[in-house]
Design a protein around this motif. Structure first.
Motif, PDB file in Angstrom:
ATOM      1  N   MET A 359      47.990  32.039  39.964  1.00 54.94           N
ATOM      2  CA  MET A 359      48.350  32.901  40.800  1.00 54.94           C
ATOM      3  C   MET A 359      48.238  34.663  39.846  1.00 54.94           C
ATOM      4  O   MET A 359      47.741  35.726  40.565  1.00 54.94           O
ATOM      5  CB  MET A 359      49.848  33.097  40.964  1.00 54.94           C
ATOM      6  CG  MET A 359      49.976  32.009  42.267  1.00 54.94           C
ATOM      7  SD  MET A 359      51.372  32.384  43.053  1.00 54.94           S
ATOM      8  CE  MET A 359      52.275  30.523  43.288  1.00 54.94           C
ATOM      9  N   SER A 360      48.549  34.350  38.666  1.00 56.88           N
ATOM     10  CA  SER A 360      48.310  35.644  38.002  1.00 56.88           C
ATOM     11  C   SER A 360      46.979  36.366  37.582  1.00 56.88           C
ATOM     12  O   SER A 360      46.625  37.230  37.126  1.00 56.88           O
ATOM     13  CB  SER A 360      49.261  35.833  36.672  1.00 56.88           C
ATOM     14  OG  SER A 360      48.959  34.530  36.008  1.00 56.88           O
ATOM     15  N   SER A 361      45.922  35.168  37.613  1.00 51.98           N
ATOM     16  CA  SER A 361      44.793  35.399  37.475  1.00 51.98           C
ATOM     17  C   SER A 361      43.822  35.354  38.718  1.00 51.98           C
ATOM     18  O   SER A 361      43.426  36.489  39.144  1.00 51.98           O
ATOM     19  CB  SER A 361      44.015  34.476  36.095  1.00 51.98           C
ATOM     20  OG  SER A 361      44.343  32.960  36.510  1.00 51.98           O
ATOM     21  N   LEU A 362      43.406  34.068  38.983  1.00 52.93           N
ATOM     22  CA  LEU A 362      42.434  34.037  40.115  1.00 52.93           C
ATOM     23  C   LEU A 362      42.773  34.829  41.290  1.00 52.93           C
ATOM     24  O   LEU A 362      41.914  35.468  41.965  1.00 52.93           O
ATOM     25  CB  LEU A 362      42.424  32.487  40.611  1.00 52.93           C
ATOM     26  CG  LEU A 362      41.748  31.900  39.373  1.00 52.93           C
ATOM     27  CD1 LEU A 362      41.974  30.087  39.564  1.00 52.93           C
ATOM     28  CD2 LEU A 362      40.191  32.261  39.180  1.00 52.93           C
ATOM     29  N   LEU A 363      43.984  34.991  41.737  1.00 52.79           N
ATOM     30  CA  LEU A 363      44.445  35.381  43.264  1.00 52.79           C
ATOM     31  C   LEU A 363      44.755  36.749  42.900  1.00 52.79           C
ATOM     32  O   LEU A 363      44.861  37.613  43.879  1.00 52.79           O
ATOM     33  CB  LEU A 363      45.974  34.637  43.636  1.00 52.79           C
ATOM     34  CG  LEU A 363      45.556  33.119  43.879  1.00 52.79           C
ATOM     35  CD1 LEU A 363      47.102  32.536  44.529  1.00 52.79           C
ATOM     36  CD2 LEU A 363      44.703  33.166  44.917  1.00 52.79           C
ATOM     37  N   MET A 364      44.843  37.596  41.727  1.00 52.18           N
ATOM     38  CA  MET A 364      44.920  38.920  41.231  1.00 52.18           C
ATOM     39  C   MET A 364      43.562  39.859  41.451  1.00 52.18           C
ATOM     40  O   MET A 364      43.701  40.995  41.512  1.00 52.18           O
ATOM     41  CB  MET A 364      45.661  39.204  40.218  1.00 52.18           C
ATOM     42  CG  MET A 364      47.349  38.598  40.377  1.00 52.18           C
ATOM     43  SD  MET A 364      48.156  39.714  41.431  1.00 52.18           S
ATOM     44  CE  MET A 364      48.426  41.226  40.378  1.00 52.18           C
ATOM     45  N   ASP A 365      42.741  38.829  41.223  1.00 49.27           N
ATOM     46  CA  ASP A 365      41.360  39.500  41.131  1.00 49.27           C
ATOM     47  C   ASP A 365      40.414  39.262  42.169  1.00 49.27           C
ATOM     48  O   ASP A 365      40.189  38.129  42.316  1.00 49.27           O
ATOM     49  CB  ASP A 365      40.469  38.842  39.723  1.00 49.27           C
ATOM     50  CG  ASP A 365      39.366  39.658  39.275  1.00 49.27           C
ATOM     51  OD1 ASP A 365      38.329  39.710  40.140  1.00 49.27           O
ATOM     52  OD2 ASP A 365      39.290  39.696  38.340  1.00 49.27           O
ATOM     53  N   LEU A 366      40.194  40.460  42.948  1.00 52.07           N
ATOM     54  CA  LEU A 366      39.615  40.167  44.341  1.00 52.07           C
ATOM     55  C   LEU A 366      38.451  39.676  44.262  1.00 52.07           C
ATOM     56  O   LEU A 366      38.154  38.685  45.061  1.00 52.07           O
ATOM     57  CB  LEU A 366      39.623  41.814  44.871  1.00 52.07           C
ATOM     58  CG  LEU A 366      40.965  42.262  45.032  1.00 52.07           C
ATOM     59  CD1 LEU A 366      40.925  43.734  45.591  1.00 52.07           C
ATOM     60  CD2 LEU A 366      41.761  41.432  45.867  1.00 52.07           C
TER      61      LEU A 366
END
Length: 1696
Positions: A359-366
């Motif tokens: 969540m803090s990596s893949l989902l925060m990077d569009l």
């Protein structure tokens, strides 16, 4: 240490093979740091790991000290405009109902408070943990996507720039290296499956033989099973086992044993053996300690990565790149894929760590969110299958991330077009439901537990489908069309498997044996309801798609029908010269199914054709000519006939499963896509065929064709005296059929069927709901269908149709229908259940009667049909319809037997009314050249055809108008005739003959007779009820006396109401009333008569007579205590209160249901008062004023002065002590004779009550001889008076105002009891108490350890002294009267109290009003203060103004004086002066007069100058006083503040937030599941969980129960924050829930926070709770609640 880290990172920088170097380092150090013993030491492990393992990586990454490196990175980084905060369990989340794209878009509290949505209609929920805040995501919000904090970061968003530009080349290279190695290491070790060897590159040479026996979590076994098993397997205590179980539940695994392989293996086998009986065994592995060590470090690493990427978007981008890079093995070999696909093999803790990282990596990077979404969709099928077989809850599965991906509109569109996501989801779903029958339909029979479990999991796929469809496309590309229609095909396949599932056949003969499984099919239908609606919404958005979808749906329906028609013979029906071909089919004999989703979908699409006007624009593209209306209506009609037959009782033998199916078919959750659509399908059919044909088919399906096609069938029918049941059934079927016709013609409020819009539909629903009764907002919402966003659309229209009424102190806000909407009421509204219909009819008729209108409920005027459905109205004037009407009216006119019913007639009248309204509208809207084809009026005027020449419908109506047996329908018939005439006038348009309108008069006489009869009936009922109550009471009395033998000695009679107390004693003529002292006003004694409630005898209260008692309840309390103030006599004892509730006789008693009483505790001697059911645990005897009995001596005029009196008393005390010493030497003691005037039975009661207070107060076993008994009695008396004084002054009521009779009786009896109690106590004990109490004011040589004056509660002291004094005085012959003693004791204590006040008064204010002239009071006070100043050795503060001091003294002493006034009033029976009976300004002077004090209190000191000097010195010389003045301790200052419950915040969400930050104090930093707030002291507790149980008196109790004992001596008031519920607890066994003081805008509480409307504090309701607390009524409140609601008794209150 820094150097070491630096060195290692240098070594790594030089290394050629970095991976090998790092792995060696880890292989060497990890097992040395982690898992060194049976119990983990997280602090130590983390510290070492940071130094030895993570530190070097940070150095390597930054190329310098990370303390400087990371901040540099952070500065270079542009802050993100996304919030992305991951929610903790129980944290409040907010969704905006106006702006959110769907309900899953939420904000965290911080963003919400800074956003525009706080002023919108928002919804508040508590998070289950795991989602994240959507602030800053423009796709999630229609407006206001940013809060103030994140808006600042949006200023310079250019084109999507690469975040790596902010990093230098070598940082990128180094980060890439270290991330790649670390991420790979973590994934490898977490997905490692061998139990005793490591991957080759991590193996070390010297391996120890240490293993862990590792227990894993599953969702099958209960806490109790696990705890029990562990105690057996690893023989630990229960406490330890609970600890293990809690950790396993929280983290997913825990080692339960540490040692060599053999030792661990043995524990494993015990656990497996013990848990494999019912279910699969618990999962246990024996793992080598080094593997566990590496896995622990692997988790640490993942969290570390999550932290590091927080410093910079560039680092985040690199991590995403590393994670999604394809490995060497091609498809699915990237690290992210490996983790996802192994998800179900990991334990809970590991899952949540890596989900957080995603969540803090893949989902925060569009950019990478998109790539991740594609990977997720490609693996969708595998992930879902893993989830279905996995036994962890959804929130711990990677599949749960679908909600983060599929709800993003752009991603969802992309996945539909590129990955064909819709089809994948539906296909996956179909794969999991493999059970089909021969026709290929789903089959849910023999539904095993495992299948049920799987089915529950499979339903989550439907949610995914819903997420994908939730945001509707605005523009369609060809790709999207094609892929959507492919998905639609798959969806039709799914519905085809549901069409006709769970078919049923009518049971004849015997009852069904096994209830068939029906829930699964309905669950599926319910879950799909929204998806079906959304599919239709999508189709409606594009004409091409709609046409294609319609064709596809029709084709599938044809396929479904193809299989059904075989073997059904065709037959021909004819009525009135019309004939039609159909098939022979009987619902009551063949199979029939309630599930017809394909037909219903087609009906929905057909309406859309009409609504979007596609049907008129492109008729050539639509297969409307191919439609066969009889085929379309066949199945829906069967379904509706089934409902009618069930209602007629023909399917009774099919059991409850069918009743439930019919219920859900009509229920608000399903009806949108079931019942409503069936009606639409029939409307579609009728609009395309000859109405006569339709009606004949309908009669045939209802199995009523015979009755209406053969003339005179009715006569024959009743003459043959057929079976009554059959007639009854046929009547019901005819009623149901007529009802169906009413619905087909009248239900035009769906947009597309009638010319209306969506708000009209909702308005109509609301109008009909409110015509039943006024409703609260939540009830109303529940009765309206929700769309996929949980919205009903009610708020937009409610203002137009209803008024809102605010709630009072209880209850909730209600909506009431506006009177002008009543004309839209339709008695046959199709969503009414039978019960609602009759209630609504009743309510509407009542309303009309109140408004003096006639009570007809004519059909309302309806909107016109859309063109596609316009021909529907002709059904009303078709020949068959007229024939049916004529037949029913004929039966009614003939009125023979039971072959017809009134409701049948009522429905026919309604239909006639509808037809007339229709014709009237046609005439009103007609244009010149058109001819109105609707000619109902002409047809009903014509008589029937030959041969039988029945009269016309109109003629029969006129006949019926005067039929006496149709009283109820007169108004309706009159209305019909009136309307008929009006239409005739319009038709003739030149009215020649005005028709006389007859208006009947209401018979007034008959109504008068009715009233008389009604009164007589009521009187009879009342008489019966009285007899019943008396019988019950005698039964209860027997019961009660059996249970409480020891209380009821032979003589006792029970009394609970001084019903005949005469008026407050006759006023003594205009003289000043004085309550004590030698000048005490003499009051002529009154005789008091009371009646016993059990045997109804009356008796006078006399000294010699039998005892009469009041039931009472004693309890401990800390409501008034500040620092839990100590008692003098028994310094260890907490301020203990006892509060008595003498029980008033309530006339309107609840009828008692005699059953086992459980709301009270028999072991503790509790019982319910036999009259009003108040909880009691003892009885107080009724007595005469005791002083008058003993005070027989004459008042000699020369009574001694205070000084002299003190000397006398001191001498007496000395003498007593001498005597005492002598008595203890074995000489024969001097007997002093003292005659006890009370009768035996009264003495018995005095003892009973005294011991009860002592027992409750000190929590000990009763013991009459214990010296503490008298003290407890006096204390309880004092405390009760104090608490009542507090309540009165808090509410600004006058001191002697009209007290409730229950309080008045209570105080009177209690004071007199306390005064008489010494007569049954041991004389020497009481005398001893007096000596000790007296010594605390007038020191003597014998008592050394005396309490300091600051620590004494003066009123308790006064009560003790006054009540113990007679014991001293009964042996004294010096001629001092009791009255004098009272007065002197009172003066002495008052002086001590003044000194107390002066010592503790705060003097912050610099006397502002110094120019006040100093009166004598002021001067006197100043003088006294100076004396104190000298005595305390000048430790007292400098002297403020005298005026100031005097004000302090007056304010401080008021409560004391008021308490004294109450006490002496009840003790001596002197009536209170009238001035004190009204509230007003300060009553200081009146109080002083009543208590025979000088108005200037300081005179007391001046009059007795010589002794007061000594006293003051002795008081001030106490060491404690010195300590207080030097600030080493504190003391209570006067007047004491009233204790209040804590202040609650205005907005409930701040409480939720506070609670979500609260972690359980016992289980290190874990979030508490049920945080509960104590409203008395504001402590947060972790309730209802194993972790916080403590032991109390040998029992395990939960945190709240334990807290009540420390905070409220057993009584507690709590707020359960997550449930928004107030909890009252009393003791360990009693409790109840109480409605919370928080209300939403509609005046309703939301217990359980189900609705999520914003809640605000209601001050009045909170005051009410506070008042209950001040009045000590909590226990009583619980008693009443438990009596009223049996379910409360079953709750284990002590575990809360």
């Amino acid at each position: 240490m820094t150097e070491a880290k630096d060195l290692i990172s240098h070594k790594w920088l030089q290394a050629t093979d970095l991976t090998r170097e790092v792995y060696q380092h880890l292989a060497h150090y990890v097992p040395k740091i982690y898992c060194r013993g049976p119990n983990p030491f997280p602090q130590k492990e983390d510290m070492l790991a940071q130094h030895v393992l993570l530190g070097p990586m940070e150095w390597y990454l930054c190329g310098e000290d990370p303390a400087f490196g990371f901040p540099k990175l952070e500065q270079a980084n542009k802050p993100s405009h996304l919030c992305g905060r991951v929610f903790k369990v129980g944290e409040p989340t907010y969704s905006c109902r106006d702006c959110a794209v769907d309900p899953t878009c939420v904000l965290c509290m911080e963003c919400f408070l800074g956003s525009i949505h706080r002023d919108h209609r928002y919804r508040m929920t508590t998070s289950g943990g795991g989602g994240f805040c959507d602030c800053g995501d423009t796709e999630a919000w229609k407006e206001g996507p940013y809060c103030q904090k994140h808006e600042l970061n949006t200023s310079e968003i250019e084109e999507e720039e690469d975040p790596l530009v902010h990093l230098s080349e070598d940082v990128i290279a180094r980060t890439y290296n270290i991330f790649a190695i670390m991420f790979r290491y973590a994934v490898e070790i977490l997905t490692w499956e061998k139990e005793s060897e490591l991957p080759a590159d991590l193996e070390i040479v010297e391996k120890s033989d240490t293993y862990y026996c590792m227990l894993f979590n599953d969702e099958v076994h209960t806490y109790e099973q696990v705890i029990y098993t562990l105690q057996k397997a690893v023989n630990c205590t229960q406490k330890e086992a609970i600890g293990f179980a809690t950790t396993v539940d929280r983290d997913g695994r825990r080692s339960v044993r540490y040692g060599d392989f053999q030792y661990c293996e043995q524990a494993k086998s015990v656990i497996v053996r013990n848990t494999s009986r019912q279910t699969k065994p618990l999962k246990v592995q024996v793992m080598h300690s080094s593997i566990v060590a590496h896995q622990n470090f692997g988790l640490k690493l993942l969290s570390w990565l999550g932290n590091v990427i927080g410093y910079s978007d560039g680092l985040r981008r690199i991590l995403c790149q590393v994670g999604l890079q394809e490995g060497p093995d091609g498809e699915n070999s990237s690290l992210v894929d490996r983790l996802m696909l192994n998800d179900s093999k990991l334990w809970k803790g590991a899952r949540s760590v890596y989900h957080q990282l995603f969540m803090s990596s893949l989902l925060m990077d569009l950019k990478y969110k998109k790539l991740f979404a594609i990977r997720f969709a490609k693996n969708y099928e595998r992930l879902q299958s893993d989830y279905v077989t996995d036994d962890h809850d959804r929130e711990f599965s990677i599949a749960d991330l679908s909600v983060q991906i599929f709800t993003v509109p752009s991603l969802a569109r992309m996945l539909i077009t590129e990955e064909n996501l819709m089809t994948i989801i539906i296909k996956t779903f179909m794969d999991h439901l493999r059970h089909r029958d021969a026709q290929g339909r789903f089959q849910f029979e023999r539904y095993t537990a495992l299948q049920a479990f799987k089915f529950r999991r499979v339903q989550s796929l439907i949610f995914d489908l819903k997420y994908v469809l939730i945001s509707k496309p605005t523009e369609w590309s060809d790709d999207l069309r094609q892929k959507f229609l492919e998905g639609f095909d798959a969806f039709l396949e799914l519905l085809k498997c549901m069409q006709g599932m769970d078919p049923i056949t009518r049971q004849v003969g015997q009852h069904i044996e096994m209830e068939p499984e029906w829930e699964a099919a309905f669950t599926l239908q319910m879950k799909l309801t929204h998806v079906i609606s959304m599919m239709q919404d999508w189709c409606a958005l594009d004409e091409k798609v709609l046409i294609e979808a319609y064709k596809k749906c029709l084709a599938v329906l044809m396929q479904c029908h193809g299989g059904f028609t075989d073997g059904e013979q065709p037959i021909t029906l004819s009525i009135c010269g019309h004939s039609v071909e159909t098939i022979r089919y009987c619902v009551s004999q063949e199979k029939v199914s309630i599930h017809l989703p394909v037909s219903r979908l087609l009906a929905g699409l057909h309406v859309l054709l009409s609504k979007s006007e596609v049907a008129y624009k492109f008729p050539e593209l639509l297969p409307l000519s191919e439609l066969s209306p009889p085929m379309l209506i066949e199945h829906p009609l069967r379904c509706l006939v089934l409902c009618a037959q069930v209602h007629a009782g023909m399917w009774r033998r099919n059991g409850f499963s069918l009743v439930n199916q019919i219920y859900y078919y009509h229920n608000v959750k399903c009806r949108r896509e079931m019942f409503d659509k069936d009606i639409v399908m029939l409307q579609t059919g009728v609009s395309m065929m000859d109405p006569n044909h339709f009606l004949m088919i309908m009669l045939s399906r209802f199995e009523l064709y015979q009755i209406f096609s053969t003339p005179d069938y009715g006569k024959r029918f009743s003459s043959e005296i057929t079976h009554k049941d059959v007639v009854q059934q046929n009547n019901t079927l005819i009623e149901e059929m007529l009802y169906l016709i009413i619905m087909i013609v009248g239900e035009r409020f769906s947009p597309g069927v009638g010319q209306v819009n969506a708000t009209d539909e909702i308005k109509r629903e609301i109008i009909h709901q409110l015509s039943i009764k006024p409703m609260a907002h939540s009830e109303l919402v529940k009765s309206l269908p929700e769309d996929e966003n949980k919205e009903t659309g009610m708020e937009s229209v409610i203002e137009a149709v209803a008024h809102f009424k605010k709630p009072g102190l209880t209850g909730r806000g209600m909506y009431e229908l506006k009177p002008e909407c009543a004309k839209e009421f339709n008695l046959y509204f199709y969503h009414f259940s039978r019960a609602e219909q009759s209630k609504a009819e009743e309510a509407q008729r009542k309303l009309k009667r109140q408004n003096r209108e006639d009570t007809a409920l004519p059909p309302p005027v309806l909107p016109p049909f859309c063109p596609l459905f316009a021909s529907l109205v002709n059904i009303l004037q078709s020949d068959v319809m007229l024939c049916i009407m004529r037949t029913v009216l004929q039966w009614a006119v003939e009125h023979n037997g039971y072959a017809w019913s009134e409701s049948m007639l009522q429905r026919v009248l309604h239909l006639i009314g509808m037809a007339l309204q229709e014709e009237k509208q046609h005439l009103d809207n007609v244009t010149e050249e058109h001819v109105v084809t609707f000619t109902f009026t002409q047809k009903i005027s014509k008589p029937g055809e030959a041969p039988n020449n029945s009269p016309s419908i109109l003629a029969m109506l006129e006949t019926l108008q005067n039929a006496p047996y149709l009283d109820v329908h007169k108004d309706m018939i009159r209305w019909i005739l009136k309307t008929f005439n009006a239409i005739k006038k319009i038709r003739e348009s030149s009215s020649t003959s005005p028709v006389a309108e007859t208006e009947g008069t209401i018979m007034e006489e008959s109504s008068r007779d009715k009233d008389k009869a009604e009164r007589k009936r009521k009187a009879e009922i009342a008489r019966l009820r009285r007899e019943k109550i008396m019988a019950q009471m005698s039964e209860m009395q027997r019961h009660f006396i059996d249970e409480n033998k020891e209380l009821f000695q032979q003589t006792l009679e029970l009394d609970a109401s001084t019903s005949a107390v005469l008026d407050n004693s006759p006023m003594v003529s205009n003289m000043a009333l004085t309550a004590l002292g030698p000048a005490q006003t003499q009051v002529p004694e009154q005789r008091q008569f009371v009646t016993c409630i059990l045997c109804q005898e009356e008796q006078e209260v006399k000294v010699e007579s039998k005892a009469m008692v009041l039931a009472a309840f004693v309890q401990r309390s800390t409501v008034l205590s500040k620092n839990r103030s100590k008692f003098i006599q028994d310094p260890g004892n907490d301020c203990c209160s006892v509060y008595f509730d003498s029980v008033q006789a309530k006339e309107q008693r609840r009828q008692q249901r005699l059953r086992l009483h459980t709301s009270y505790d028999v072991e503790n001697g509790e019982f319910l008062c036999p009259l009003c059911e108040c909880l009691s645990n003892t009885v107080i005897p009724l007595l005469l004023p005791p002083r008058n009995i003993f005070n027989s001596r004459l008042n000699i005029s020369d009574q001694p002065k205070l000084t002299q009196w003190i000397r006398t008393i001191s001498q007496q005390i000395k003498a007593l002590q001498v005597l005492r010493k002598e008595e203890s030497t074995p000489t024969n003691s001097i007997h002093v004779y003292f005659r006890n005037p009370y009768s035996e039975s009264i003495k018995e009661m005095l003892t009973t009550f005294g011991t009860a207070t002592y027992k409750v107060g000190l929590k000990v076993h009763p013991n009459e001889e214990d010296p503490r008994v008298p003290i407890m009695c006096w204390g309880s008396c004092a405390y009760t008076i104090q608490s009542i004084e507090r309540i009165l002054s808090d509410e600004d009521k006058p001191l002697f105002g009209p007290l409730p009779c229950r309080l008045d009786d209570c105080l009177r009896s209690l004071t007199r009891f306390a005064a008489a109690h010494w007569t049954v106590a041991s004389l020497s004990v009481v005398q001893g108490h007096f000596c000790k109490l007296f010594a605390s004011l007038v020191p003597d040589d014998n008592h050394g350890d005396l309490p300091c004056i600051l620590d004494i509660d003066m009123f308790h002291l006064l009560v003790g002294l006054v009540l113990a004094f007679p014991a001293l005085q009964c042996q004294d012959f010096s001629g001092i009267s009791l009255g004098t003693g009272d007065l002197h004791i009172f003066h002495l204590v008052t002086m001590a109290h003044i000194v107390q006040i002066l010592l503790t008064s705060c003097t912050e204010e610099n006397g502002m009003d110094q120019e006040n002239p100093a009166g004598e009071e002021e001067l006197a006070v100043l003088a006294l203060y100076k004396t104190l100043h000298q005595c305390t050795g000048s430790a007292l503060k400098e002297i403020p103004s005298g005026w100031h001091l005097w004000r302090n003294v007056r304010n401080g002493i008021m409560p004391f004086l008021k308490c004294c006034a109450l006490f002496f009033h009840y003790l001596n029976g002197v009536p209170s002066p009238p001035e004190l009976q009204v509230s007003g300004t300060s009553h200081f002077e009146h109080l002083c007069n009543y208590l025979s004090l000088p108005n200037n209190l300081i005179c007391l000191f001046q009059e007795n100058n010589e002794i007061t000097k000594l006293l003051i010195e002795s008081w001030c010389h106490n060491i404690e006083v010195k300590r207080y003045l030097e600030g080493e301790r504190d003391a209570i200052s006067y007047p004491r503040e009233s204790n209040k419950l804590i202040d609650l915040p205005e907005d409930y969400s701040s409480l939720i937030n506070q609670a979500s930050n609260f972690s359980c104090p016992k289980s290190g930093g874990d979030k508490s599941r049920a945080p509960t707030l104590c409203l008395v002291c504001g402590t947060l507790l972790c309730s209802q969980s194993y972790c916080c149980q403590t032991e109390l008196e040998g029992e395990d109790v939960g945190a709240c129960t334990a807290h009540t004992y420390s905070c409220g001596s057993g009584v507690g008031i709590f707020l359960r924050v997550r449930e928004c519920q107030v909890l009252f607890l009393a003791g360990k066994t009693k409790g109840c829930f109480y409605s919370p003081p928080y209300l939403d805008d509609y005046g309703e509480t939301d217990q359980g926070l189900r609705r999520g409307n914003p809640l605000h504090l209601c001050k009045e309701r909170f005051k009410k709770i506070q008042k209950l607390w001040h009045q000590h009524s909590i226990t009583e409140e619980i008693g009443h609640a438990q009596e009223a609601n049996q379910t409360l008794v079953g709750i284990d209150w002590q575990h809360l």
